[in-house]
Enzyme design. Structure first.
Site, PDB file in Angstrom:
ATOM      1  N   GLY A 221       0.818  -1.207   0.000  1.00 57.15           N
ATOM      2  CA  GLY A 221       0.000   0.000   0.000  1.00 57.15           C
ATOM      3  C   GLY A 221       0.852   1.257   0.000  1.00 57.15           C
ATOM      4  O   GLY A 221       0.436   2.309   0.486  1.00 57.15           O
TER       5      GLY A 221
ATOM      6  N   GLY B  10       1.642   2.821  -2.611  1.00 62.67           N
ATOM      7  CA  GLY B  10       1.256   3.679  -3.738  1.00 62.67           C
ATOM      8  C   GLY B  10       1.994   3.355  -5.022  1.00 62.67           C
ATOM      9  O   GLY B  10       2.366   4.258  -5.776  1.00 62.67           O
ATOM     10  N   SER B  11       2.195   2.055  -5.298  1.00 65.81           N
ATOM     11  CA  SER B  11       2.968   1.700  -6.492  1.00 65.81           C
ATOM     12  C   SER B  11       2.263   2.165  -7.776  1.00 65.81           C
ATOM     13  O   SER B  11       2.924   2.624  -8.710  1.00 65.81           O
ATOM     14  CB  SER B  11       3.256   0.202  -6.544  1.00 65.81           C
ATOM     15  OG  SER B  11       2.077  -0.531  -6.373  1.00 65.81           O
ATOM     16  N   SER B  12       0.941   2.102  -7.807  1.00 67.63           N
ATOM     17  CA  SER B  12       0.223   2.513  -9.027  1.00 67.63           C
ATOM     18  C   SER B  12       0.423   4.001  -9.299  1.00 67.63           C
ATOM     19  O   SER B  12       0.662   4.410 -10.443  1.00 67.63           O
ATOM     20  CB  SER B  12      -1.281   2.265  -8.884  1.00 67.63           C
ATOM     21  OG  SER B  12      -1.518   0.979  -8.434  1.00 67.63           O
TER      22      SER B  12
ATOM     23  N   ALA C 263       2.891   5.853  -8.182  1.00 68.98           N
ATOM     24  CA  ALA C 263       4.302   6.111  -8.481  1.00 68.98           C
ATOM     25  C   ALA C 263       4.604   5.760  -9.941  1.00 68.98           C
ATOM     26  O   ALA C 263       5.315   6.494 -10.633  1.00 68.98           O
ATOM     27  CB  ALA C 263       5.198   5.334  -7.519  1.00 68.98           C
TER      28      ALA C 263
ATOM     29  N   ASP D  70      -1.442  10.503  -3.022  1.00 67.13           N
ATOM     30  CA  ASP D  70      -0.316   9.615  -3.321  1.00 67.13           C
ATOM     31  C   ASP D  70       0.461  10.115  -4.541  1.00 67.13           C
ATOM     32  O   ASP D  70       1.690  10.000  -4.609  1.00 67.13           O
ATOM     33  CB  ASP D  70      -0.785   8.164  -3.515  1.00 67.13           C
ATOM     34  CG  ASP D  70      -2.139   8.060  -4.219  1.00 67.13           C
ATOM     35  OD1 ASP D  70      -2.649   9.103  -4.702  1.00 67.13           O
ATOM     36  OD2 ASP D  70      -2.679   6.952  -4.300  1.00 67.13           O
TER      37      ASP D  70
HETATM   38  O1  PMV Z   1      -4.991   2.735   0.310  1.00 66.72           O
HETATM   39  P1  PMV Z   1      -4.110   3.900   0.051  1.00 66.72           P
HETATM   40  O2  PMV Z   1      -2.781   3.765   0.707  1.00 66.72           O
HETATM   41  O3  PMV Z   1      -4.010   4.237  -1.389  1.00 66.72           O
HETATM   42  O4  PMV Z   1      -4.794   5.147   0.760  1.00 66.72           O
HETATM   43  C1  PMV Z   1      -6.101   5.520   0.478  1.00 66.72           C
HETATM   44  C2  PMV Z   1      -6.436   6.797   1.159  1.00 66.72           C
HETATM   45  C3  PMV Z   1      -7.870   7.254   0.958  1.00 66.72           C
HETATM   46  O5  PMV Z   1      -8.008   8.495   1.634  1.00 66.72           O
HETATM   47  C4  PMV Z   1      -8.850   6.278   1.572  1.00 66.72           C
HETATM   48  C5  PMV Z   1      -8.209   7.421  -0.511  1.00 66.72           C
HETATM   49  C6  PMV Z   1      -7.557   8.629  -1.180  1.00 66.72           C
HETATM   50  O6  PMV Z   1      -7.424   8.603  -2.398  1.00 66.72           O
HETATM   51  O7  PMV Z   1      -7.238   9.609  -0.496  1.00 66.72           O
END
Ligand code: PMV
Length: 342
Positions: A128, A130-132, A134, A175
């Site tokens: 989790g 954020g590889s997509s 990145a 992200d």
């Molecule tokens: O699951 P992650 O690490 O991509 O985090 C999501 C965070 C959220 O606030 C739930 C969604 C977002 O795009 O901000």
């Protein structure tokens, strides 16, 4: 025009404000030193090729005219749609485009452009981190370099954010911002505010739950709750916003005890939204009992990672406590550098 470029972008950890940030609220995010790398090459034939072993994509190939069409494997979506977003926005590079005349024609001497991308990540796509996002950022940055477009970071942000929305329909873009700008950021939905924080180090322990969270599913679950109990969920978001604004001040003062206390409050509200899990709670409580100032899940919830603000002298104990609950310690440094040409 250059033919090939290697670009890297950092992964990220959400510190405060997840879920609320989807609904016009702020969050705090830090970039981590584990990076995604993409080698992007312009080809003379109109084909799109992708090698992304980390997400089980090998030998993926299709005509450029088919970009974004048909059944796209999950691991190829972001890279492919990023290429399409870039070429649609800068359509002078597409074969047959009406803009491919006069001045534009000089930039590209042929109308048979193809793109080959090879990605490699320092971190597992399961964390989790954020590889997509990145990958998306790397591809757009690389293409802007290869086609000599000199996009600003803000322009890269908007193109990458559009790509993510095209692929998954929802998301705040936090992200993407972390991958582009790096450091630790105060961020408001859709990049309305992207403000770097004056901080160089965060005393974090990161524990991976071993479970992959599905962000879109969790965002939808929270939306269902908000539709059913609008006033209650709105007040949770409002409180999260206050926590984020207060935490920002404490982080800049390096007041880690208070940052930790606010993490605990933020975690309580995430549990109230229904996005925590038994495994995450076990790791979170174990870390608190072992001496962390405060802990919470990081990201959508349901799995992925938890983070603990920890005094240096308690780091070992906190790590052991997380491992005892079945978590895996991920060693990262925060405040990493944003996207760059290697
Ligand atoms: O699951 P992650 O690490 O991509 O985090 C999501 C965070 C959220 O606030 C739930 C969604 C977002 O795009 O901000």
């Amino acid at each position: 025009m250059k033919k090939k470029v290697i670009v890297s972008a950092p992964g990220k950890l959400m510190l405060f404000g997840e879920h609320a940030v989807v609904y016009n609220r702020p969050c705090l995010v830090t970039a981590v030193d584990q990076r995604m790398k993409a080698e992007v090459e312009v080809l003379e034939q109109p084909v799109f090729q992708l090698e992304a072993k980390d997400v089980s994509v090998t030998g993926y190939k299709k005509p450029m005219s088919e970009l974004g069409k048909g059944d796209i494997p999950k691991g190829a979506k972001f890279a492919e749609i990023a290429v399409r977003s870039f070429l649609t926005r800068h359509s002078e590079f597409i074969s047959g485009s009406s803009k491919l005349k006069g001045k534009m024609l000089k930039q590209v001497q042929h109308d048979n452009i193809g793109i080959r991308i090879i990605t490699k990540s320092d971190f597992s796509s399961q964390f989790g981190f954020g590889s997509s996002s990145a990958v998306t950022v790397c591809v757009i940055k690389a293409l802007s370099e290869l086609f000599d477009k000199k996009l600003t970071d803000k322009q890269i942000f908007h193109l990458a954010y559009k790509t993510v929305l095209d692929v998954q329909g929802k998301g705040s873009g936090f992200d993407i911002a972390a991958a582009i700008f790096g450091g630790t950021l105060y961020f408001v939905t859709g990049g309305k505010v992207i403000e770097p924080l004056a901080v160089s180090y965060l005393p974090l322990v990161v524990g991976y739950s071993g479970i992959k969270a599905d962000t879109v599913t969790l965002v939808n679950q929270v939306k269902e709750k908000a539709d059913k109990y609008p006033e209650i969920v709105k007040s949770i978001y409002d409180t999260i916003e206050k926590i984020v604004n207060q935490a920002k001040i404490f982080i800049e003062k390096n007041d880690w005890q208070s940052v930790g206390e606010l993490m605990n409050v933020n975690q309580g509200l995430l549990a109230a939204l229904g996005v925590s899990s038994n495994k995450l709670e076990a790791m979170i409580y174990a870390a608190r009992e072992a001496g962390a100032y405060g802990t919470k899940l990081s990201g959508a919830g349901g799995g992925d990672c938890m983070i603990a603000i920890t005094p240096e002298m308690r780091r070992k104990e906190v790590e052991k406590a997380i491992i005892k609950e079945g978590g895996e310690i991920i060693r990262v440094l925060t405040n990493a550098e944003g996207v760059k040409i290697e």
